[in-house]
Design an enzyme around this catalytic site. Structure first.
Site, PDB file in Angstrom:
ATOM      1  CG  ASP A  63      -1.799   1.159   1.359  1.00 40.45           C
ATOM      2  OD1 ASP A  63      -2.408   1.537   0.339  1.00 40.45           O
ATOM      3  OD2 ASP A  63      -1.901   1.733   2.456  1.00 40.45           O
ATOM      4  NE  ARG A  64       0.272   7.532  -2.329  1.00 40.30           N
ATOM      5  CZ  ARG A  64      -0.446   8.438  -2.989  1.00 40.30           C
ATOM      6  NH1 ARG A  64      -0.461   8.449  -4.304  1.00 40.30           N
ATOM      7  NH2 ARG A  64      -1.182   9.324  -2.326  1.00 40.30           N
ATOM      8  CG  ASP A  65      -1.361   7.651   0.829  1.00 41.68           C
ATOM      9  OD1 ASP A  65      -0.356   8.273   0.442  1.00 41.68           O
ATOM     10  OD2 ASP A  65      -2.422   7.615   0.179  1.00 41.68           O
ATOM     11  NE  ARG A 105     -13.107   2.741  -2.337  1.00 42.45           N
ATOM     12  CZ  ARG A 105     -12.153   3.583  -1.987  1.00 42.45           C
ATOM     13  NH1 ARG A 105     -11.199   3.898  -2.836  1.00 42.45           N
ATOM     14  NH2 ARG A 105     -12.142   4.139  -0.784  1.00 42.45           N
ATOM     15  CG  ASN A 153      -8.625   1.571  -2.355  1.00 45.72           C
ATOM     16  OD1 ASN A 153      -8.530   0.881  -3.363  1.00 45.72           O
ATOM     17  ND2 ASN A 153      -9.353   1.213  -1.320  1.00 45.72           N
TER      18      ASN A 153
END
Length: 193
Positions: free
Chosen positions: A8-10, A111, A51
């Site tokens: 995941d990114r954030d 998503r 997302n």
């Protein structure tokens, strides 16, 4: 087929600050570039899956997401010579969840916790999902991992602590809980035979 580590990114790679309105506000969590580099050094396929509902909420255009990812890759490279092998993100959001921009307001199998991004990556890069890992800071990351047959790791950076306490999203059962991505990578490498 190759095994992969999906990220995941954030809150996993970069510091969680909510919706990032200025590109320069995307900054890596300390030590994360080195953790990604350790995966690169083992020739483990690293894939971003994120997302990003900003376009659907009309907060920013798709070009902004692309600019953020360009900065993310630049910071990884500059800090540790690290790289992501592929980047996937979902700009879509249903109207019921808050989508307002008609171009991006729709239900999407991409998503999270749906598995569309993982399936697309597996199809394109010949990845073995059942023997791959997903690292995220949200219950939906762990749920997506399990929905696709991956091992789900929850990091305590970003929203991770709030997920564990039950204050954010819902309770989930990660296969491993890590303080951060560096600890997750230690665990992955022990289980990556």
């Amino acid at each position: 087929m190759k095994r992969a580590v999906f990220l995941d990114r954030d809150g996993v790679l970069n510091i969680e600050v909510g919706y990032i309105h200025k590109v320069e506000d995307l900054n890596l969590i300390p030590g994360i570039a080195q953790a990604v580099r350790r995966l690169n050094d083992q020739q483990i396929f690293c894939c971003l899956v994120s997302n990003q509902s900003g376009p659907a909420r009309d907060y920013n255009p798709i070009s902004h997401i692309e600019a953020l990812h360009k900065r993310l890759c630049h910071l990884l490279e500059n800090e540790a010579g690290a790289k992501l092998d592929a980047l996937y993100y979902c700009p879509y959001l249903s109207a019921a969840e808050g989508g307002t921009n008609p171009e991006f307001t729709r239900y999407s199998t991409w998503r999270k916790p749906n598995t569309g991004m993982l399936v697309a990556a597996a199809w394109k890069y010949d990845l073995d999902l059942r023997n791959s890992f997903m690292v995220g800071d949200k219950a939906t990351d762990v749920d997506m991992a399990h929905n696709a047959g991956c091992t789900g790791i929850l990091v305590q950076t970003g929203y991770g602590e709030s997920v564990l306490s039950g204050e954010y999203q819902h309770h989930t059962k990660p296969d491993f809980i890590a303080a951060n991505l560096a600890v997750a990578v230690d665990w992955i490498l022990q289980h990556f035979d």
